[in-house]
Design a protein around this motif. Structure first.
Motif, PDB file in Angstrom:
ATOM      1  N   LYS A   1      50.384  37.923  36.732  1.00 45.76           N
ATOM      2  CA  LYS A   1      50.064  39.079  37.739  1.00 45.76           C
ATOM      3  C   LYS A   1      48.528  39.136  37.924  1.00 45.76           C
ATOM      4  N   LEU A   2      47.660  39.528  36.791  1.00 46.83           N
ATOM      5  CA  LEU A   2      46.456  39.694  36.939  1.00 46.83           C
ATOM      6  C   LEU A   2      45.592  38.323  37.326  1.00 46.83           C
ATOM      7  N   LEU A   3      46.178  37.156  36.965  1.00 44.93           N
ATOM      8  CA  LEU A   3      45.445  35.969  37.696  1.00 44.93           C
ATOM      9  C   LEU A   3      45.726  35.723  39.015  1.00 44.93           C
ATOM     10  N   GLU A   4      47.161  36.002  39.306  1.00 42.11           N
ATOM     11  CA  GLU A   4      47.623  36.025  40.889  1.00 42.11           C
ATOM     12  C   GLU A   4      46.524  37.050  41.827  1.00 42.11           C
ATOM     13  N   HIS A   5      46.269  38.011  41.130  1.00 44.70           N
ATOM     14  CA  HIS A   5      45.509  39.005  41.863  1.00 44.70           C
ATOM     15  C   HIS A   5      44.063  38.627  42.302  1.00 44.70           C
TER      16      HIS A   5
ATOM     17  N   TYR B   1      32.610  36.163  37.413  1.00 43.69           N
ATOM     18  CA  TYR B   1      33.066  36.170  35.917  1.00 43.69           C
ATOM     19  C   TYR B   1      34.068  37.382  35.916  1.00 43.69           C
ATOM     20  N   ALA B   2      35.195  37.092  35.246  1.00 43.28           N
ATOM     21  CA  ALA B   2      36.150  38.344  35.291  1.00 43.28           C
ATOM     22  C   ALA B   2      37.166  38.061  33.751  1.00 43.28           C
ATOM     23  N   THR B   3      37.540  39.254  33.499  1.00 47.61           N
ATOM     24  CA  THR B   3      38.407  39.379  32.192  1.00 47.61           C
ATOM     25  C   THR B   3      39.774  39.309  32.915  1.00 47.61           C
ATOM     26  N   ILE B   4      40.824  38.720  31.939  1.00 46.65           N
ATOM     27  CA  ILE B   4      41.938  38.806  31.995  1.00 46.65           C
ATOM     28  C   ILE B   4      42.678  39.240  30.416  1.00 46.65           C
ATOM     29  N   GLY B   5      43.185  40.464  30.680  1.00 46.07           N
ATOM     30  CA  GLY B   5      43.819  40.809  29.018  1.00 46.07           C
ATOM     31  C   GLY B   5      42.805  42.110  28.492  1.00 46.07           C
ATOM     32  N   MET B   6      41.942  42.301  29.085  1.00 42.68           N
ATOM     33  CA  MET B   6      40.878  43.202  28.522  1.00 42.68           C
ATOM     34  C   MET B   6      41.670  44.534  28.163  1.00 42.68           C
ATOM     35  N   SER B   7      42.757  44.804  28.941  1.00 43.30           N
ATOM     36  CA  SER B   7      43.744  46.021  28.642  1.00 43.30           C
ATOM     37  C   SER B   7      45.084  45.298  28.560  1.00 43.30           C
ATOM     38  N   GLY B   8      46.015  45.918  27.555  1.00 47.09           N
ATOM     39  CA  GLY B   8      47.205  45.448  27.311  1.00 47.09           C
ATOM     40  C   GLY B   8      48.242  45.899  28.375  1.00 47.09           C
TER      41      GLY B   8
END
Length: 187
Positions: free
Chosen positions: A9-13, A55-62
């Motif tokens: 979902k984060l990636l799709e966003h 540059y972007a994080t995915i999974g910085m928060s759980g």
């Protein structure tokens, strides 16, 4: 929802906002492995609409964090050191102290070699607006996507004395060049 679906979902966003072309970046040194198997830093190349790298994080928060946060940073050129910077910030967020809007991070070095911008300000994603800022998932959980804006030590001191809103006003008034790692301080 499981972790895999959450990260999807984060990636799709991100891809809905910045396009389908991206690379997944890793960093073999430092705390990357501590962040788990699903943590990633994405690298989005410039497009006809956006003449810069993101540059972007995915999974910085759980998935189960009370306040879910992901960060991104922009660059005028491809720069793998920004992958390292985001990993260090994500590690601090996960294992040091929770970060949020208007917090500052001390990188301990310049954004780039000899850059006076050695701090990052967690700011709203002004360039992308509300469409990027908040993702609401099916379970009404919200994930906030904030901009990690490189700033100088003098700007951090100004923020502490006058507040982040005043600092951001000065950035707007004086035309902050957020892509220039060698820019002069604006305060």
């Amino acid at each position: 929802m499981d972790t895999v679906l959450y990260h999807q979902k984060l990636l799709e966003h991100y891809t809905c906002n910045w396009g389908q072309e991206y690379n997944v970046s890793t960093w073999s040194k430092g705390p990357y492995k501590d962040l788990g198997d699903h943590f990633r830093v994405l690298e989005f190349p410039p497009t006809t609409e956006r003449n810069m790298w993101a540059y972007a994080t995915i999974g910085m928060s759980g998935l189960h964090d009370e306040f879910a946060l992901e960060l991104h940073i922009f660059s005028g050129e491809q720069d793998e050191t920004l992958v390292e910077s985001l990993i260090v910030v994500a590690h601090y967020h996960r294992f040091g102290a929770s970060l949020g809007h208007w917090h500052t991070i001390n990188w301990g070095r310049g954004w780039r070699m000899d850059s006076p911008c050695s701090y990052g300000l967690i700011s709203l994603p002004y360039l992308d607006g509300p469409k990027l800022e908040i993702l609401t998932l099916d379970n009404n959980k919200s994930v906030h996507f904030y901009w990690l804006l490189p700033i100088t030590e003098e700007e951090v001191a100004f923020k502490k004395e006058n507040g982040a809103e005043k600092l951001e006003e000065i950035f707007e008034e004086r035309g902050l060049n957020y892509l220039d790692p060698f820019r002069n301080t604006l305060v």
